[in-house]
Design a protein around this motif. Structure first.
Motif, PDB file in Angstrom:
ATOM      1  N   THR A 218      28.050 -59.038  18.626  1.00 18.21           N
ATOM      2  CA  THR A 218      27.182 -58.342  17.666  1.00 18.21           C
ATOM      3  C   THR A 218      27.008 -59.138  16.377  1.00 18.21           C
ATOM      4  O   THR A 218      26.087 -58.877  15.611  1.00 18.21           O
ATOM      5  CB  THR A 218      27.741 -56.947  17.328  1.00 18.21           C
ATOM      6  N   TYR A 219      27.881 -60.114  16.153  1.00 18.94           N
ATOM      7  CA  TYR A 219      27.750 -60.973  14.967  1.00 18.94           C
ATOM      8  C   TYR A 219      26.970 -62.246  15.281  1.00 18.94           C
ATOM      9  O   TYR A 219      26.857 -63.148  14.448  1.00 18.94           O
ATOM     10  CB  TYR A 219      29.128 -61.320  14.406  1.00 18.94           C
ATOM     11  N   GLY A 220      26.449 -62.349  16.513  1.00 15.66           N
ATOM     12  CA  GLY A 220      25.596 -63.478  16.855  1.00 15.66           C
ATOM     13  C   GLY A 220      26.320 -64.689  17.400  1.00 15.66           C
ATOM     14  O   GLY A 220      25.726 -65.763  17.527  1.00 15.66           O
ATOM     15  N   LYS A 221      27.594 -64.546  17.744  1.00 14.55           N
ATOM     16  CA  LYS A 221      28.341 -65.677  18.286  1.00 14.55           C
ATOM     17  C   LYS A 221      28.231 -65.715  19.805  1.00 14.55           C
ATOM     18  O   LYS A 221      28.235 -64.665  20.466  1.00 14.55           O
ATOM     19  CB  LYS A 221      29.809 -65.608  17.861  1.00 14.55           C
ATOM     20  N   LEU A 222      28.137 -66.941  20.351  1.00 11.83           N
ATOM     21  CA  LEU A 222      28.010 -67.121  21.791  1.00 11.83           C
ATOM     22  C   LEU A 222      29.373 -66.980  22.453  1.00 11.83           C
ATOM     23  O   LEU A 222      30.349 -67.612  22.043  1.00 11.83           O
ATOM     24  CB  LEU A 222      27.425 -68.501  22.089  1.00 11.83           C
ATOM     25  N   LYS A 223      29.437 -66.141  23.499  1.00 10.96           N
ATOM     26  CA  LYS A 223      30.682 -65.935  24.243  1.00 10.96           C
ATOM     27  C   LYS A 223      30.651 -66.796  25.506  1.00 10.96           C
ATOM     28  O   LYS A 223      29.762 -66.641  26.346  1.00 10.96           O
ATOM     29  CB  LYS A 223      30.849 -64.457  24.590  1.00 10.96           C
ATOM     30  N   VAL A 224      31.606 -67.721  25.602  1.00 11.12           N
ATOM     31  CA  VAL A 224      31.642 -68.684  26.707  1.00 11.12           C
ATOM     32  C   VAL A 224      32.992 -68.606  27.418  1.00 11.12           C
ATOM     33  O   VAL A 224      34.042 -68.681  26.775  1.00 11.12           O
ATOM     34  CB  VAL A 224      31.410 -70.123  26.193  1.00 11.12           C
ATOM     35  N   MET A 225      32.934 -68.463  28.748  1.00 14.22           N
ATOM     36  CA  MET A 225      34.163 -68.529  29.543  1.00 14.22           C
ATOM     37  C   MET A 225      34.470 -69.996  29.839  1.00 14.22           C
ATOM     38  O   MET A 225      33.618 -70.718  30.378  1.00 14.22           O
ATOM     39  CB  MET A 225      34.027 -67.757  30.852  1.00 14.22           C
ATOM     40  N   LEU A 226      35.669 -70.433  29.499  1.00 14.71           N
ATOM     41  CA  LEU A 226      36.076 -71.817  29.691  1.00 14.71           C
ATOM     42  C   LEU A 226      36.719 -71.994  31.068  1.00 14.71           C
ATOM     43  O   LEU A 226      36.897 -71.035  31.824  1.00 14.71           O
ATOM     44  CB  LEU A 226      37.019 -72.227  28.574  1.00 14.71           C
ATOM     45  N   GLU A 227      37.071 -73.216  31.381  1.00 10.89           N
ATOM     46  CA  GLU A 227      37.592 -73.523  32.724  1.00 10.89           C
ATOM     47  C   GLU A 227      38.928 -72.842  33.014  1.00 10.89           C
ATOM     48  O   GLU A 227      39.292 -72.679  34.176  1.00 10.89           O
ATOM     49  CB  GLU A 227      37.694 -75.036  32.904  1.00 10.89           C
ATOM     50  N   ASP A 228      39.653 -72.454  31.959  1.00 12.31           N
ATOM     51  CA  ASP A 228      40.923 -71.742  32.172  1.00 12.31           C
ATOM     52  C   ASP A 228      40.727 -70.225  32.194  1.00 12.31           C
ATOM     53  O   ASP A 228      41.691 -69.460  32.104  1.00 12.31           O
ATOM     54  CB  ASP A 228      41.939 -72.134  31.091  1.00 12.31           C
ATOM     55  N   ASP A 229      39.448 -69.782  32.278  1.00 14.59           N
ATOM     56  CA  ASP A 229      39.048 -68.370  32.338  1.00 14.59           C
ATOM     57  C   ASP A 229      39.183 -67.643  31.005  1.00 14.59           C
ATOM     58  O   ASP A 229      38.929 -66.428  30.927  1.00 14.59           O
ATOM     59  CB  ASP A 229      39.826 -67.590  33.411  1.00 14.59           C
ATOM     60  N   ALA A 230      39.583 -68.360  29.945  1.00 10.42           N
ATOM     61  CA  ALA A 230      39.599 -67.759  28.611  1.00 10.42           C
ATOM     62  C   ALA A 230      38.172 -67.674  28.080  1.00 10.42           C
ATOM     63  O   ALA A 230      37.344 -68.546  28.357  1.00 10.42           O
ATOM     64  CB  ALA A 230      40.455 -68.601  27.661  1.00 10.42           C
ATOM     65  N   VAL A 231      37.860 -66.601  27.341  1.00  8.98           N
ATOM     66  CA  VAL A 231      36.536 -66.443  26.739  1.00  8.98           C
ATOM     67  C   VAL A 231      36.648 -66.721  25.243  1.00  8.98           C
ATOM     68  O   VAL A 231      37.431 -66.091  24.534  1.00  8.98           O
ATOM     69  CB  VAL A 231      35.969 -65.025  26.976  1.00  8.98           C
ATOM     70  N   LYS A 232      35.868 -67.689  24.786  1.00 12.44           N
ATOM     71  CA  LYS A 232      35.894 -68.093  23.382  1.00 12.44           C
ATOM     72  C   LYS A 232      34.521 -67.864  22.770  1.00 12.44           C
ATOM     73  O   LYS A 232      33.496 -67.992  23.464  1.00 12.44           O
ATOM     74  CB  LYS A 232      36.283 -69.573  23.271  1.00 12.44           C
ATOM     75  N   THR A 233      34.494 -67.502  21.493  1.00 11.85           N
ATOM     76  CA  THR A 233      33.213 -67.296  20.810  1.00 11.85           C
ATOM     77  C   THR A 233      32.928 -68.478  19.884  1.00 11.85           C
ATOM     78  O   THR A 233      33.837 -69.042  19.269  1.00 11.85           O
ATOM     79  CB  THR A 233      33.202 -65.995  19.989  1.00 11.85           C
ATOM     80  N   TYR A 234      31.625 -68.838  19.795  1.00 15.13           N
ATOM     81  CA  TYR A 234      31.206 -69.990  19.010  1.00 15.13           C
ATOM     82  C   TYR A 234      30.058 -69.619  18.078  1.00 15.13           C
ATOM     83  O   TYR A 234      29.128 -68.903  18.461  1.00 15.13           O
ATOM     84  CB  TYR A 234      30.725 -71.119  19.929  1.00 15.13           C
ATOM     85  N   ASP A 235      30.127 -70.167  16.870  1.00 12.07           N
ATOM     86  CA  ASP A 235      29.026 -70.046  15.916  1.00 12.07           C
ATOM     87  C   ASP A 235      27.986 -71.119  16.239  1.00 12.07           C
ATOM     88  O   ASP A 235      28.267 -72.084  16.949  1.00 12.07           O
ATOM     89  CB  ASP A 235      29.561 -70.227  14.490  1.00 12.07           C
ATOM     90  N   ILE A 236      26.789 -70.975  15.677  1.00 10.94           N
ATOM     91  CA  ILE A 236      25.700 -71.907  15.948  1.00 10.94           C
ATOM     92  C   ILE A 236      26.059 -73.341  15.547  1.00 10.94           C
ATOM     93  O   ILE A 236      25.604 -74.305  16.162  1.00 10.94           O
ATOM     94  CB  ILE A 236      24.404 -71.444  15.223  1.00 10.94           C
ATOM     95  N   LYS A 237      26.901 -73.501  14.539  1.00 11.45           N
ATOM     96  CA  LYS A 237      27.271 -74.844  14.070  1.00 11.45           C
ATOM     97  C   LYS A 237      28.381 -75.472  14.909  1.00 11.45           C
ATOM     98  O   LYS A 237      28.702 -76.655  14.726  1.00 11.45           O
ATOM     99  CB  LYS A 237      27.716 -74.780  12.602  1.00 11.45           C
ATOM    100  N   GLU A 238      28.961 -74.708  15.816  1.00 17.80           N
ATOM    101  CA  GLU A 238      30.159 -75.162  16.509  1.00 17.80           C
ATOM    102  C   GLU A 238      29.918 -75.688  17.928  1.00 17.80           C
ATOM    103  O   GLU A 238      30.803 -76.323  18.505  1.00 17.80           O
ATOM    104  CB  GLU A 238      31.185 -74.031  16.586  1.00 17.80           C
ATOM    105  N   ILE A 239      28.726 -75.435  18.477  1.00 22.02           N
ATOM    106  CA  ILE A 239      28.523 -75.757  19.896  1.00 22.02           C
ATOM    107  C   ILE A 239      27.052 -76.075  20.161  1.00 22.02           C
ATOM    108  O   ILE A 239      26.165 -75.531  19.498  1.00 22.02           O
ATOM    109  CB  ILE A 239      28.998 -74.574  20.770  1.00 22.02           C
ATOM    110  N   GLN A 240      26.835 -76.945  21.138  1.00 17.89           N
ATOM    111  CA  GLN A 240      25.473 -77.283  21.561  1.00 17.89           C
ATOM    112  C   GLN A 240      25.397 -77.186  23.071  1.00 17.89           C
ATOM    113  O   GLN A 240      26.260 -77.686  23.793  1.00 17.89           O
ATOM    114  CB  GLN A 240      25.114 -78.706  21.101  1.00 17.89           C
ATOM    115  N   MET A 241      24.336 -76.534  23.560  1.00 24.58           N
ATOM    116  CA  MET A 241      24.131 -76.451  25.001  1.00 24.58           C
ATOM    117  C   MET A 241      23.468 -77.729  25.473  1.00 24.58           C
ATOM    118  O   MET A 241      22.511 -78.203  24.871  1.00 24.58           O
ATOM    119  CB  MET A 241      23.231 -75.258  25.335  1.00 24.58           C
ATOM    120  N   LEU A 242      23.961 -78.286  26.577  1.00 27.50           N
ATOM    121  CA  LEU A 242      23.385 -79.501  27.148  1.00 27.50           C
ATOM    122  C   LEU A 242      22.682 -79.114  28.454  1.00 27.50           C
ATOM    123  O   LEU A 242      23.319 -78.654  29.391  1.00 27.50           O
ATOM    124  CB  LEU A 242      24.479 -80.537  27.421  1.00 27.50           C
ATOM    125  N   TYR A 243      21.375 -79.308  28.475  1.00 22.62           N
ATOM    126  CA  TYR A 243      20.639 -78.915  29.681  1.00 22.62           C
ATOM    127  C   TYR A 243      19.410 -79.809  29.858  1.00 22.62           C
ATOM    128  O   TYR A 243      19.055 -80.542  28.966  1.00 22.62           O
ATOM    129  CB  TYR A 243      20.186 -77.440  29.589  1.00 22.62           C
TER     130      TYR A 243
END
Length: 243
Positions: A218-243
């Motif tokens: 709800t605060y606009g952070k992206l929720k990503v499940m990592l390879e160890d199955d942990a879910v981490k949230t990222y701000d726009i300045k912290e992560i870039q999608m590669l596609y």
């Protein structure tokens, strides 16, 4: 609908913000320009358009947000309003690339920049800047971009597209004002680009990793499940999608 039409301006957002400092401005006032010489997107990215081919406009939205913590509701509402407007023109395979880029067939057709200001009396004024590729044909230097015209193989009436976006925005703002924001979040998460699909990311430290998008907080952070199955949230300045 109060629409101010300009031939050219450095930024429709800046023009509207300047207007706000000098006079009373009606809610949903629109400033649109045929050419925006210093347009910008998220994170200060430059937004360049071909003269007269695309839409660059800003809309004043006020009396909607009641607290600073609810700001991302407006981002969600704007993205969904654009999606709904473009569905009316039969644009296929629409998606929202977090936080609020609009894609069609995995290519960018629209970007949004929302600038909020908190008044001394607690009111929140939002200037919603929208850049939408409508009739531009050449994207040689922007391989991840396209336009409505390229997708449909014919030009569109730019003003009709803009009016459709604004009408959807006004209708959805009225729903938000009575607390019905779950609908927008459901659509936003449903349309979220690459949700549930393993894909590469790059952190602001330059390290690349694999993850699966789960949704957006709800605060606009992206929720990503990592390879160890942990879910981490990222701000726009912290992560870039590669596609």
């Amino acid at each position: 609908m109060n629409i101010i039409k300009l031939d050219a301006t450095p930024s429709t957002n800046d023009f509207l913000k300047e207007l706000l400092t000098n006079q009373f401005v009606e809610n949903f006032t629109v400033v649109t320009a045929e050419n925006q010489t210093s347009g910008r997107g998220q994170m200060g990215a430059k937004w360049e358009v071909e003269f007269g081919k695309n839409l660059t406009f800003s809309v004043l939205v006020k009396d909607v947000l009641t607290e600073i913590n609810s700001i991302f509701h407006l981002n969600v509402l704007v993205a969904v309003s654009i999606i709904e407007a473009l569905e009316h023109f039969n644009i296929p395979n629409l998606a929202i690339k977090w936080p609020n880029d609009i894609l069609a067939e995995s290519k960018k057709i629209a970007g949004v920049l929302i600038e909020n200001s908190l008044k001394s009396n607690g009111e929140i004024f939002s200037v919603v800047g929208i850049g939408l590729n409508v009739n531009q044909k050449n994207f040689d230097e922007l391989p991840k971009a396209t336009s409505l015209s390229c997708i449909l193989n014919h030009d569109l009436d730019k003003e009709a597209v803009m009016v459709s976006v604004i009408q959807n925005l006004k209708r959805n703002v009225a729903l938000l004002q009575i607390g019905e924001y779950d609908k927008f979040w459901q659509t936003y998460n449903k349309k979220l680009f690459k949700k549930g699909i393993p894909m590469p990311f790059e952190g602001n430290d330059g390290i690349r990793f694999m993850g699966i998008i789960q949704g957006v907080s709800t605060y606009g952070k992206l929720k990503v499940m990592l390879e160890d199955d942990a879910v981490k949230t990222y701000d726009i300045k912290e992560i870039q999608m590669l596609y």
